[in-house]
Design an enzyme around this catalytic site. Structure first.
Site, PDB file in Angstrom:
ATOM      1  N   HIS A  97      14.223 -17.184  -5.535  1.00 20.12           N
ATOM      2  CA  HIS A  97      14.831 -15.988  -5.132  1.00 20.12           C
ATOM      3  C   HIS A  97      15.539 -15.124  -6.322  1.00 20.12           C
ATOM      4  CE1 HIS A  97      16.502 -13.462  -1.752  1.00 20.12           C
ATOM      5  NE2 HIS A  97      16.554 -12.564  -2.774  1.00 20.12           N
ATOM      6  N   ARG A 130      11.807 -11.264   2.139  1.00 22.51           N
ATOM      7  CA  ARG A 130      12.872 -12.281   2.880  1.00 22.51           C
ATOM      8  C   ARG A 130      11.937 -13.518   3.346  1.00 22.51           C
ATOM      9  NH1 ARG A 130      16.387 -10.308   0.392  1.00 22.51           N
ATOM     10  NH2 ARG A 130      18.193  -9.496   0.929  1.00 22.51           N
ATOM     11  N   GLU A 167      18.011 -20.544   2.558  1.00 21.70           N
ATOM     12  CA  GLU A 167      18.135 -20.509   0.878  1.00 21.70           C
ATOM     13  C   GLU A 167      19.672 -21.014   0.790  1.00 21.70           C
ATOM     14  OE1 GLU A 167      17.175 -16.734  -0.317  1.00 21.70           O
ATOM     15  OE2 GLU A 167      15.313 -16.928  -0.292  1.00 21.70           O
TER      16      GLU A 167
HETATM   17  P1  NAI Z   1      13.310   0.407   1.695  1.00 26.19           P
HETATM   18  O1  NAI Z   1      14.380   0.477   2.607  1.00 26.19           O
HETATM   19  O2  NAI Z   1      13.259   1.358   0.591  1.00 26.19           O
HETATM   20  O3  NAI Z   1      12.034  -0.151   2.487  1.00 26.19           O
HETATM   21  C1  NAI Z   1      11.575  -0.946   3.350  1.00 26.19           C
HETATM   22  C2  NAI Z   1      10.518  -0.367   3.752  1.00 26.19           C
HETATM   23  O4  NAI Z   1      10.019  -1.077   4.958  1.00 26.19           O
HETATM   24  C3  NAI Z   1      10.875   1.048   4.682  1.00 26.19           C
HETATM   25  O5  NAI Z   1       9.424   1.894   4.282  1.00 26.19           O
HETATM   26  C4  NAI Z   1      10.624   0.927   6.185  1.00 26.19           C
HETATM   27  O6  NAI Z   1      10.190   1.844   6.796  1.00 26.19           O
HETATM   28  C5  NAI Z   1       9.583  -0.296   6.083  1.00 26.19           C
HETATM   29  N1  NAI Z   1       9.919  -1.087   7.345  1.00 26.19           N
HETATM   30  C6  NAI Z   1      10.845  -1.085   8.275  1.00 26.19           C
HETATM   31  N2  NAI Z   1      10.382  -2.087   9.558  1.00 26.19           N
HETATM   32  C7  NAI Z   1       9.020  -2.333   9.177  1.00 26.19           C
HETATM   33  C8  NAI Z   1       8.074  -3.138   9.775  1.00 26.19           C
HETATM   34  N3  NAI Z   1       8.431  -3.379  11.180  1.00 26.19           N
HETATM   35  N4  NAI Z   1       7.122  -3.285   9.378  1.00 26.19           N
HETATM   36  C9  NAI Z   1       6.653  -2.576   7.972  1.00 26.19           C
HETATM   37  N5  NAI Z   1       7.585  -1.908   7.172  1.00 26.19           N
HETATM   38  C10 NAI Z   1       8.539  -1.991   7.778  1.00 26.19           C
HETATM   39  O7  NAI Z   1      13.775  -1.263   1.070  1.00 26.19           O
HETATM   40  P2  NAI Z   1      13.375  -1.834  -0.574  1.00 26.19           P
HETATM   41  O8  NAI Z   1      14.239  -1.316  -1.738  1.00 26.19           O
HETATM   42  O9  NAI Z   1      11.785  -1.222  -0.503  1.00 26.19           O
HETATM   43  O10 NAI Z   1      13.467  -3.291  -0.272  1.00 26.19           O
HETATM   44  C11 NAI Z   1      12.665  -3.775   0.776  1.00 26.19           C
HETATM   45  C12 NAI Z   1      13.083  -5.351   0.755  1.00 26.19           C
HETATM   46  O11 NAI Z   1      13.028  -6.156  -0.319  1.00 26.19           O
HETATM   47  C13 NAI Z   1      14.723  -5.594   1.189  1.00 26.19           C
HETATM   48  O12 NAI Z   1      14.638  -5.273   2.621  1.00 26.19           O
HETATM   49  C14 NAI Z   1      14.922  -6.955   0.859  1.00 26.19           C
HETATM   50  O13 NAI Z   1      14.758  -7.656   2.042  1.00 26.19           O
HETATM   51  C15 NAI Z   1      13.870  -7.042  -0.285  1.00 26.19           C
HETATM   52  N6  NAI Z   1      14.487  -7.560  -1.461  1.00 26.19           N
HETATM   53  C16 NAI Z   1      14.339  -8.714  -2.338  1.00 26.19           C
HETATM   54  C17 NAI Z   1      14.994  -8.834  -3.292  1.00 26.19           C
HETATM   55  C18 NAI Z   1      14.803 -10.269  -4.188  1.00 26.19           C
HETATM   56  O14 NAI Z   1      15.522 -10.697  -5.014  1.00 26.19           O
HETATM   57  N7  NAI Z   1      13.607 -10.963  -3.694  1.00 26.19           N
HETATM   58  C19 NAI Z   1      15.864  -7.850  -3.996  1.00 26.19           C
HETATM   59  C20 NAI Z   1      15.745  -6.712  -3.357  1.00 26.19           C
HETATM   60  C21 NAI Z   1      15.337  -6.368  -2.160  1.00 26.19           C
END
Ligand code: NAI
Length: 318
Positions: free
Chosen positions: A284, A236, A265
């Site tokens: 994106h 993000r 965005e």
């Molecule tokens: P997920 O929920 O499996 O993993 C997120 C991880 O971040 C978790 O391990 C969590 O403990 C960790 N986390 C939470 N707070 C944190 C902090 N303060 N510092 C460091 N780590 C922290 O989510 P997933 O599927 O891995 O997706 C991650 C992110 O990717 C989403 O939140 C979304 O914003 C982004 N995303 C972007 C896309 C794009 O098209 N560019 C598409 C899909 C997701």
């Protein structure tokens, strides 16, 4: 049941079908919705589905019939989940649909920074190779990934997939994640947040945007990075203080950045990252392979069916 999809175009620009959702109720589909149109369009709906249209406290308080919010994405920072919780409205997201596509895009950005394929291919089309004295040339340093340290912030589904790809490129992996879950691969070295910035050759962001993570990448942390290091953000845009990153790039504080997301965005035209040195920005697109969108659509339908059956799933706020 009245169902309103506030911004369905990016999920389904025409290559997927809404039939399964249509079968669940009286659906209205909008390609996109401006903030001032939300209440009028969602009035009377029991279920509202949004991808990037914000649902604020004021919106939720103006929609007394609303009982369910479906997010057409993994990140749910566009919904005021606190207010939804107070009103006992479940907010369901779609986890994991984009893991393979987003981790692939992370490496597409990184490989573009290490080889500049787009640039070199354009110079060939422009005739420079045919005019060259030499059998080859390159305009940027070419960088081998093997042996460079990949630093991952947020070791969830995507962070772990990126770590597997990094290991395939023979990159040692360090990572920061709060509350690491059991089952994290033994060859990932868990370290503190500042250590990721200090020791990585590539820092890749995979945590959600929350009040805790907003502008997590700022001047202080960028100053910890090696001048040869790259920053990749496929998570993000709000995770990064953009003027600070532009300064670090332009002053040689870090070597380059690959970004699929920016803080606003669609962006403002004078976003400082668009003109920053060695900064590659894509619009994106990490999530948008057809395969990933088809999985997303299937889970959106399953989430709504689960809510209708009285057992909402993938709920992020209750
Ligand atoms: P997920 O929920 O499996 O993993 C997120 C991880 O971040 C978790 O391990 C969590 O403990 C960790 N986390 C939470 N707070 C944190 C902090 N303060 N510092 C460091 N780590 C922290 O989510 P997933 O599927 O891995 O997706 C991650 C992110 O990717 C989403 O939140 C979304 O914003 C982004 N995303 C972007 C896309 C794009 O098209 N560019 C598409 C899909 C997701």
């Amino acid at each position: 049941m009245k169902i309103v999809v506030l911004d369905g175009y990016t999920l389904n620009p025409g290559d997927l079908s809404w039939d399964a959702l249509n079968a669940l109720g009286d659906c209205s589909f909008y390609d996109f919705t401006l903030p001032g149109q939300v209440v009028e369009r969602a009035a009377g709906a029991e279920a509202v589905l949004t991808n990037k249209v914000s649902l604020t406290r004021s919106h939720l308080e103006s929609l007394p019939d609303l009982r369910y919010i479906g997010v057409l994405a993994t990140g749910f920072n566009m919904v005021d989940i606190q207010t939804a919780r107070e009103r006992n409205i479940p907010v369901s997201n779609v986890p994991a649909y984009g893991t393979a596509s987003v981790s692939q895009m992370t490496f597409a950005l990184l490989l573009e920074l290490t080889q500049h394929i787009g640039h070199h291919a354009r110079t060939v089309q422009d005739g420079l190779w045919a005019e060259s004295l030499y059998f080859c040339y390159w305009d940027y340093p070419l960088i081998e990934l093997a042996g460079l340290t990949m630093g991952i912030i947020g070791l969830g589904n995507i962070g772990q997939a990126v770590s597997r790809l990094a290991r395939a490129f023979e990159m040692p992996v360090i990572a920061y994640t709060p509350r690491p879950k059991a089952g994290i691969a033994a060859d990932i070295n868990l370290v503190g947040l500042e250590t990721v910035f200090q020791e990585s050759d590539v820092v890749s962001l995979h945590c959600p945007l929350t009040p805790d993570t907003e502008k997590l990448v700022n001047a202080d942390r960028l100053s910890l990075m090696k001048p040869s290091a790259f920053l990749i953000n496929t998570s993000r845009g709000g995770l990064v203080n953009e003027p600070d990153l532009a300064d670090a790039l332009n002053s040689g504080g870090i070597a380059g950045a690959g970004l699929d997301v920016v803080s606003v965005e669609p962006p403002v035209p004078d976003n400082p990252l668009f003109t920053a040195r060695n900064c590659i920005v894509t619009p994106h697109i990490a999530w948008a392979t057809r395969a990933a969108r088809a999985r997303l659509m299937a889970t959106v339908v399953e989430n709504l069916k689960a809510y209708m059956a009285g057992k909402p799933q993938n709920v992020v706020n209750l």
